[in-house]
Scaffold this motif. Sequence first.
Motif, short mmCIF file in Angstrom:
data_model
loop_
_atom_site.label_atom_id
_atom_site.label_comp_id
_atom_site.label_asym_id
_atom_site.label_seq_id
_atom_site.Cartn_x
_atom_site.Cartn_y
_atom_site.Cartn_z
N LYS A 218 0.84 -1.20 0.00
CA LYS A 218 0.00 0.00 0.00
C LYS A 218 0.87 1.25 0.00
O LYS A 218 1.96 1.24 0.57
N SER A 219 0.35 2.29 -0.62
CA SER A 219 1.03 3.57 -0.60
C SER A 219 -0.02 4.67 -0.64
O SER A 219 -1.21 4.41 -0.83
N PHE A 220 0.42 5.90 -0.48
CA PHE A 220 -0.48 7.04 -0.61
C PHE A 220 0.31 8.23 -1.08
O PHE A 220 1.53 8.27 -0.97
N LYS A 221 -0.42 9.18 -1.66
CA LYS A 221 0.22 10.37 -2.21
C LYS A 221 0.01 11.56 -1.31
O LYS A 221 -1.07 11.75 -0.76
N ILE A 222 1.04 12.35 -1.18
CA ILE A 222 0.96 13.66 -0.56
C ILE A 222 1.54 14.62 -1.60
O ILE A 222 2.72 14.52 -1.94
N ARG A 223 0.66 15.45 -2.11
CA ARG A 223 1.00 16.32 -3.25
C ARG A 223 1.46 15.44 -4.41
O ARG A 223 0.71 14.60 -4.86
N SER A 224 2.68 15.60 -4.86
CA SER A 224 3.11 14.82 -6.02
C SER A 224 3.99 13.62 -5.62
O SER A 224 4.47 12.91 -6.50
N ARG A 225 4.17 13.39 -4.34
CA ARG A 225 5.04 12.30 -3.89
C ARG A 225 4.25 11.12 -3.37
O ARG A 225 3.21 11.27 -2.76
N ARG A 226 4.80 9.94 -3.58
CA ARG A 226 4.18 8.71 -3.10
C ARG A 226 4.98 8.24 -1.88
O ARG A 226 6.20 8.23 -1.89
N TYR A 227 4.25 7.86 -0.82
CA TYR A 227 4.87 7.43 0.43
C TYR A 227 4.37 6.06 0.84
O TYR A 227 3.26 5.66 0.47
N PHE A 228 5.19 5.39 1.64
CA PHE A 228 4.87 4.06 2.16
C PHE A 228 5.06 4.08 3.67
O PHE A 228 6.00 4.70 4.17
N CYS A 229 4.19 3.40 4.39
CA CYS A 229 4.30 3.33 5.85
C CYS A 229 5.39 2.32 6.22
O CYS A 229 5.44 1.21 5.68
N ARG A 230 6.22 2.70 7.15
CA ARG A 230 7.28 1.81 7.63
C ARG A 230 6.69 0.49 8.13
O ARG A 230 7.23 -0.58 7.88
N ALA A 231 5.56 0.57 8.84
CA ALA A 231 4.93 -0.65 9.38
C ALA A 231 4.53 -1.60 8.25
O ALA A 231 4.68 -2.82 8.39
N ASP A 232 4.06 -1.06 7.12
CA ASP A 232 3.70 -1.90 5.98
C ASP A 232 4.94 -2.56 5.38
O ASP A 232 4.89 -3.73 4.97
N ILE A 233 6.03 -1.83 5.33
CA ILE A 233 7.28 -2.37 4.78
C ILE A 233 7.77 -3.50 5.69
O ILE A 233 8.15 -4.57 5.21
N GLU A 234 7.75 -3.27 7.01
CA GLU A 234 8.17 -4.31 7.95
C GLU A 234 7.28 -5.54 7.83
O GLU A 234 7.77 -6.67 7.87
N ALA A 235 5.97 -5.33 7.67
CA ALA A 235 5.04 -6.45 7.52
C ALA A 235 5.35 -7.25 6.26
O ALA A 235 5.30 -8.48 6.26
N MET A 236 5.69 -6.54 5.19
CA MET A 236 6.02 -7.23 3.94
C MET A 236 7.32 -8.02 4.07
O MET A 236 7.45 -9.10 3.51
N ILE A 237 8.26 -7.49 4.83
CA ILE A 237 9.52 -8.21 5.05
C ILE A 237 9.26 -9.45 5.90
O ILE A 237 9.76 -10.53 5.61
N ASN A 238 8.46 -9.30 6.93
CA ASN A 238 8.17 -10.42 7.84
C ASN A 238 7.27 -11.47 7.21
O ASN A 238 7.39 -12.66 7.51
N HIS A 239 6.36 -11.04 6.34
CA HIS A 239 5.39 -11.95 5.70
C HIS A 239 5.32 -11.62 4.21
O HIS A 239 4.38 -10.96 3.77
N PRO A 240 6.31 -12.08 3.45
CA PRO A 240 6.33 -11.75 2.03
C PRO A 240 5.09 -12.30 1.31
O PRO A 240 4.58 -13.36 1.68
N PRO A 241 4.61 -11.60 0.29
CA PRO A 241 3.44 -12.09 -0.46
C PRO A 241 3.77 -13.39 -1.19
O PRO A 241 4.91 -13.64 -1.55
N VAL A 242 2.75 -14.20 -1.39
CA VAL A 242 2.93 -15.46 -2.09
C VAL A 242 3.13 -15.16 -3.57
O VAL A 242 2.39 -14.38 -4.17
N VAL A 243 4.14 -15.78 -4.16
CA VAL A 243 4.43 -15.58 -5.57
C VAL A 243 3.64 -16.61 -6.37
O VAL A 243 3.76 -17.81 -6.16
#
Length: 103
Positions: free
Chosen positions: A76-101
């Motif tokens: 997941k991500s979201f935009k603030i003005r013209s920039r796209r940002y990602f939550c650190r918690a989401d990144i950590e969750a993806m590292i801990n539980h990678p999506p199924v390929v």
Amino acid sequence: MQETPMLFPMSSVEFWKQIKTIMEEVVEQKLNASIKKELPHSHLPEKALLKATEVCQIFQVSKPTLYEWMRQDKLKSFKIRSRRYFCRADIEAMINHPPVVNH
């Protein structure tokens, strides 16, 4: 309470102060060590919001790959003005539980 004689060159009050200080230091070191073990992703920036380039560096992928993950709802991500940002918690969750390929 009767004070027990001690064979130290200090008063019992000073002795117990030093013991307390040493114990506090040891406990603090142990707590810090356990916190570091709980946070295996210490290479992540300490910020709550990460830019797309930072996320690309973390996962060692290109921006097109990152945007494909977003399109597939893997990240997941979201935009603030013209920039796209990602939550650190989401990144950590993806590292801990990678999506199924899916192949």
